[in-house]
Design an enzyme around this catalytic site. Structure first.
Site, PDB file in Angstrom:
ATOM      1  N   SER A 125       0.837  -1.195   0.000  1.00 27.79           N
ATOM      2  CA  SER A 125       0.000   0.000   0.000  1.00 27.79           C
ATOM      3  C   SER A 125       0.871   1.244   0.000  1.00 27.79           C
ATOM      4  CB  SER A 125      -0.862  -0.014   1.263  1.00 27.79           C
ATOM      5  OG  SER A 125      -1.386   1.268   1.535  1.00 27.79           O
ATOM      6  N   TYR A 149      -0.630  -0.054  10.160  1.00 29.61           N
ATOM      7  CA  TYR A 149      -0.907  -0.736   8.894  1.00 29.61           C
ATOM      8  C   TYR A 149       0.241  -0.525   7.908  1.00 29.61           C
ATOM      9  CZ  TYR A 149      -3.334  -1.596   4.423  1.00 29.61           C
ATOM     10  OH  TYR A 149      -3.691  -2.040   3.179  1.00 29.61           O
ATOM     11  N   LYS A 153       2.777  -3.337   6.337  1.00 33.44           N
ATOM     12  CA  LYS A 153       2.963  -3.522   4.890  1.00 33.44           C
ATOM     13  C   LYS A 153       4.440  -3.358   4.514  1.00 33.44           C
ATOM     14  CE  LYS A 153      -1.173  -4.495   3.315  1.00 33.44           C
ATOM     15  NZ  LYS A 153      -1.428  -5.852   2.777  1.00 33.44           N
TER      16      LYS A 153
END
Lengths: 327, 327
Positions: A125, A149, A153
């Protein structure tokens, strides 16, 4: 050729499954079987030209990943993740699924040994990047995530590169931009309005725009997201070298340009369904997001997104609204 | 103030312990107790002005890290690691200690909750960088490690930043350059000759130089490594912002400049103990290493290394050879 999709019940997973069912092939090879996995039961597509199996489990639980790779799928799409907001709200769950789950999968493939070396396509992402940003984020911009997050990633990207370098599998990481227009109901994601201001007016509903018109952001359609995945599945790994993760291309537009495109395609009455209602909380979140990318490596390797936002709207009307909209 | 040192039995750990015993203070505060931890029994320093406890365990084993933070040390130095060569040779051991061990430690601190928020000083490495490199690697160069060790250190940096951002502790990561002159016997590390060509001639032994004289590399003395750690322990965290890991300064010199410095300080007879014996394997490894850093952030934050290689040699003679050498 066998294909495994983790995160198959999500929006992108479902669209990827439909695409594979339609094509029957991937990277020039016939698909012999597809396994769809998710933490909730994934739906098998209608009329697929190959057998489809479904599996429901928590991939971070010991032994579960090994079951999924026991049949030695040639292509593994790893789309499964706890999304940004939830990974921030539930620290342990985010690390368990996004880090431990990814590692369990990679370890299961490594421990299969016996010469098994699948292509692993990992969806990363743009959340791996953290402000302050240059005007356009190039392929060598450093990873300084500002969310759990994004951290998870970025760690996934590092593991993907090391497992690939060691020859345990052949990994490709793709950093997806914001997917727009997201089908379905409005959700509570801070980025939701980027899709909402197109989707709701086209279906006769009012949409709220919480940020100023000059906010810039990068988008790609769900159809492009699936194209990225399909292209990544058959890309020549040698062309990538040791840097296995790529920022995907997209369309960088301001909100004003999004609205102008909607007006061009659907007319003034549709565009008038956007109501401006500034929301300082959402504005503050959006301020920290990247605006523009220079995705040269991905483009050079043949990844393609839309050229303009008009096409992103047209694709939504074609793929989700049966070619029409509420005038 | 209580101090915990993980990896206390290693060369840098021992020197840090000696320094704390000599100073009795850290960052202007009196040290009340030091706990030395390693996988082999660490040695308590002579005449420390504070009580010293030692602990021996595998920090990656469940529950061990929690025991170490049970007394709520104010400063945690995390120096423990499987070194580069071993992490490459033993994939599982490297990930278990360098990744799982680090995570167990960070988790133990997080789960202590009760407002506990220590300074954590994490030793990272320039192995987080991977070729191709610019002439000088700046503070915003991206992390593309080409070893499992470098991958594990890069993941440690990401976790350090996220745990700090979430308020679980106050982390500072320091990327150490090559430590030179390493005391002790020659080891089999590919970088060993950088120290060997100074250390062996000064003790009357022959040293082998396996690479051409124009090879460039960045060094800091063991004394500087300890200074970095002490400075990192008391640095104002707010000055760092969200980017918690810093490339440390060092002296960038060619091998020819190392040899010239040795000749200036110890004379021709000593320098003549270096025998050139090209080794293509070592040359190939060294080619992939960074040569020079622009460690501006660290310098601006007050981290200091030597200004020149002569000082690095003088420090070795002072700290390891009692001020003299074999003429």
């Amino acid at each position: 050729m066998e294909v495994l999709i983790l995160g198959a019940a999500g929006m992108v997973g479902r669209k990827l499954t439909e695409r594979l069912a339609k094509d029957g092939r991937l990277g020039g090879r016939e698909i012999s079987r597809v396994v769809l996995h998710d933490v909730v039961p994934p739906q098998a597509p209608q009329n697929a030209p190959f057998p489809v199996a479904t599996a429901t489990s928590d991939v971070s639980a010991p032994g579960e990943a090994a079951k999924l790779v026991a049949s030695r799928p040639d292509i593994v799409f790893h789309l499964a993740a706890i999304v940004s907001g939830e990974a921030e709200a539930d620290f342990e769950k985010g690390y368990r699924i996004n880090l431990d789950g990814t590692r369990e999968l990679f370890e299961a493939i490594r421990l299969a040994s016996d010469g098994y070396r699948p292509r692993v396509v990992f969806t990363s992402s743009i959340a791996v990047f953290g402000a302050p940003f240059p005007d356009a984020i190039g392929d060598e911009f450093f990873l300084t995530p500002l969310t759990s997050y994004g951290t998870q990633k970025a760690i996934g990207e590092l593991l993907l590169a090391d497992y690939t370098r060691r020859g345990f599998f052949d990994g490709v990481g793709i950093r997806l931009p914001t997917i727009c227009v997201r089908p379905g109901k409005p959700n509570k994601a801070a980025s939701g309005f980027f899709s909402g201001i197109i989707r709701e007016p086209l279906s006769g509903q009012e949409a709220i725009l919480p940020v100023p018109d000059d906010v810039r952001h990068t988008h790609a359609s769900p159809r492009s997201a699936v194209n990225f995945l399909v292209h990544a599945a058959s890309l020549d790994g040698a062309a990538l070298g040791p840097r296995r993760s790529l920022t995907m291309p997209g369309v960088s537009v301001t909100v004003a340009e999004q609205v102008d495109a909607l007006r061009r395609i659907a007319g003034d009455r549709v565009a008038a369904r956007i109501r401006r209602e500034p929301n300082p909380t959402i504005m503050a979140i959006v301020e920290g997001w990247p605006r523009r990318f220079d995705a040269r490596r991905a483009r050079d390797l043949g990844f393609r997104a839309e050229d303009n936002f008009d096409d992103i709207i047209r694709i939504h009307i074609e793929d989700e609204l049966g070619g029409t909209f509420a005038r």
